[in-house]
Design an enzyme around this catalytic site. Structure first.
Site, PDB file in Angstrom:
ATOM      1  N   GLN A 150       0.832  -1.201   0.000  1.00  0.00           N
ATOM      2  CA  GLN A 150       0.000   0.000   0.000  1.00  0.00           C
ATOM      3  C   GLN A 150       0.866   1.249   0.000  1.00  0.00           C
ATOM      4  O   GLN A 150       0.608   2.208  -0.741  1.00  0.00           O
ATOM      5  CB  GLN A 150      -0.892  -0.007   1.258  1.00  0.00           C
ATOM      6  CG  GLN A 150      -1.767   1.218   1.375  1.00  0.00           C
ATOM      7  CD  GLN A 150      -2.817   1.282   0.280  1.00  0.00           C
ATOM      8  OE1 GLN A 150      -3.547   0.326   0.094  1.00  0.00           O
ATOM      9  NE2 GLN A 150      -2.887   2.399  -0.441  1.00  0.00           N
ATOM     10  N   ASP A 206      -7.044   6.210   8.003  1.00  0.00           N
ATOM     11  CA  ASP A 206      -7.493   4.852   7.667  1.00  0.00           C
ATOM     12  C   ASP A 206      -8.676   4.536   8.581  1.00  0.00           C
ATOM     13  O   ASP A 206      -8.961   5.269   9.541  1.00  0.00           O
ATOM     14  CB  ASP A 206      -6.328   3.864   7.864  1.00  0.00           C
ATOM     15  CG  ASP A 206      -6.641   2.449   7.370  1.00  0.00           C
ATOM     16  OD1 ASP A 206      -7.666   2.260   6.672  1.00  0.00           O
ATOM     17  OD2 ASP A 206      -5.874   1.521   7.700  1.00  0.00           O
ATOM     18  N   CYS A 241      -6.095   4.516   2.238  1.00  0.00           N
ATOM     19  CA  CYS A 241      -5.814   3.282   1.492  1.00  0.00           C
ATOM     20  C   CYS A 241      -7.093   2.615   0.984  1.00  0.00           C
ATOM     21  O   CYS A 241      -7.033   1.794   0.068  1.00  0.00           O
ATOM     22  CB  CYS A 241      -5.010   2.319   2.350  1.00  0.00           C
ATOM     23  SG  CYS A 241      -5.904   1.695   3.791  1.00  0.00           S
TER      24      CYS A 241
HETATM   25  N1   CP Z   1      -6.150  -0.958   0.623  1.00  0.00           N
HETATM   26  C1   CP Z   1      -6.315  -2.299   0.549  1.00  0.00           C
HETATM   27  O1   CP Z   1      -5.379  -3.087   0.796  1.00  0.00           O
HETATM   28  O2   CP Z   1      -7.559  -2.686   0.185  1.00  0.00           O
HETATM   29  P1   CP Z   1      -8.152  -4.164   0.182  1.00  0.00           P
HETATM   30  O3   CP Z   1      -8.310  -4.569   1.624  1.00  0.00           O
HETATM   31  O4   CP Z   1      -9.447  -4.046  -0.536  1.00  0.00           O
HETATM   32  O5   CP Z   1      -7.183  -5.073  -0.515  1.00  0.00           O
HETATM   33  N1  NVA Z   2      -6.006  -1.087   8.502  1.00  0.00           N
HETATM   34  C1  NVA Z   2      -6.866  -1.799   7.581  1.00  0.00           C
HETATM   35  C2  NVA Z   2      -6.318  -1.705   6.199  1.00  0.00           C
HETATM   36  C3  NVA Z   2      -7.159  -2.374   5.147  1.00  0.00           C
HETATM   37  C4  NVA Z   2      -6.565  -2.275   3.792  1.00  0.00           C
HETATM   38  C5  NVA Z   2      -7.020  -3.239   8.027  1.00  0.00           C
HETATM   39  O1  NVA Z   2      -6.030  -3.867   8.384  1.00  0.00           O
HETATM   40  O2  NVA Z   2      -8.149  -3.713   8.024  1.00  0.00           O
END
Ligand code: CP
Ligand code: NVA
Length: 308
Positions: A137, A225, A266
């Site tokens: 990411q 996030d 993200c």
């Molecule tokens: N940002 C990201 O990794 O998204 P996903 O969880 O959809 O892969």
């Molecule tokens: N912090 C989030 C990112 C998802 C892409 C998770 O770990 O769920």
């Protein structure tokens, strides 16, 4: 053969080389329909295993598409389809998969699973997110930042909210790419000191500023996030929301950043929780460029893994 496990484990010149390659690959495909292959089909004859122990939209689709564009093939496997966690060791799974495929990408819970896979596989292993970090990411994020705002070296990046896995990889990147990183969020959700100390030892400013307005003042990039990650218990939902509400990215917070600052997330985003729709859909938001750049950055990561 090289693993892509974390941004702090790869030399800065190698990381820069991966990003340069990502830009080159992206430009080379301009105007081509998404489903057509690249001119350079560097993965021809190669098979890539994509293992998901957690849900995914971007990581799953961008890796799968990226492999196909490079002429390779994929097997997308959910953790429950494999024997992972049903008694067979991760080490044995790694040894077996290495006999079948040329590259393994894994999204998992404990970092230990990723590390055991990497230790015992004889093909490269890529970290597609663990509870602790999300390096692919952040490679896409640096690419995106530099496309919009120029070199990231010396810039002020402000993370608001939960000091989670994505935040941790951003701190790794601060040390490797040389930018300042400010965390603003509640004390209970700060990033682990280990991440911050390591980046600081590389000469960059990594700081916690509790007040979000003070933190965001002068920012070149504001990032946030979800308040609840996939590995977090839903029972903590209300407590987390109460702690994090003051760190929402909204128009009034963005006004304190530089006028040309950009906003990143993200994704998936929870609109009107960690970020308002007005910021997500506003002129400073580059969130969908970030999502697209997962494709280009990861293609460069895969090429790098297979390059030696
Ligand atoms: N940002 C990201 O990794 O998204 P996903 O969880 O959809 O892969
Ligand atoms: N912090 C989030 C990112 C998802 C892409 C998770 O770990 O769920």
């Amino acid at each position: 053969m090289q693993n892509f496990l974390d941004i702090n484990k790869i030399a800065p010149d190698q990381l820069r080389g991966i990003l340069d390659e990502a830009s080159r690959i992206k430009i080379a495909r301009q105007g081509l329909p998404k489903g057509t292959k690249d001119i350079e089909k560097v993965l021809t004859g190669k098979m890539v295993a994509l293992i998901f122990e957690k849900p995914s939209t971007r990581t799953r689709v961008s890796f799968d598409l990226g492999v196909r564009q490079m002429g390779g093939e994929t097997m997308v496997l959910s953790g429950s389809e494999l024997q992972l966690g049903h008694g067979e060791t991760i080490a044995d799974t790694a040894r077996v998969l290495s006999r079948y495929v040329d590259l393994i990408m894994i999204r998992t819970f404990d970092e230990a699973t990723l590390l055991e896979m990497a230790d015992h596989a004889t093909v490269p292993v890529i970290n597609g997110l663990t509870n602790r970090t999300h390096p692919c990411q952040i490679m896409a994020d640096i690419l995106t930042f530099e496309e919009h705002s120029g070199p990231i070296r010396g810039k002020r990046v402000v993370w608001t909210g939960d000091g989670n896995n994505v935040c941790a990889s951003f701190i790794h990147a601060a040390g490797q790419f040389g930018f300042d990183f400010i965390f603003t969020g509640p004390q209970t959700l700060e990033p682990e000191p280990e991440f911050m100390n390591e980046a600081q030892s590389k000469g960059v400013r990594v700081e916690i500023i509790r007040d979000p307005v003070e933190a965001v003042t002068g920012a070149d990039l504001v990032v946030t996030d979800t308040w609840i990650s996939m590995h977090d218990s839903q029972t903590a939902r209300e407590r987390r929301h109460n702690q994090l509400r003051g760190y929402q990215v909204n128009d009034s917070l963005m006004k304190h950043a530089k006028p040309d600052a950009i906003f990143m997330h993200c994704l998936p985003a929870h609109r009107n929780e960690e970020v308002t729709s007005s910021v997500m859909d506003g002129l400073q938001s580059v969130v969908f460029d970030e999502a697209e750049n997962r494709l280009h950055a990861q293609k460069a990561v895969m090429r790098w893994c297979l390059s030696q």
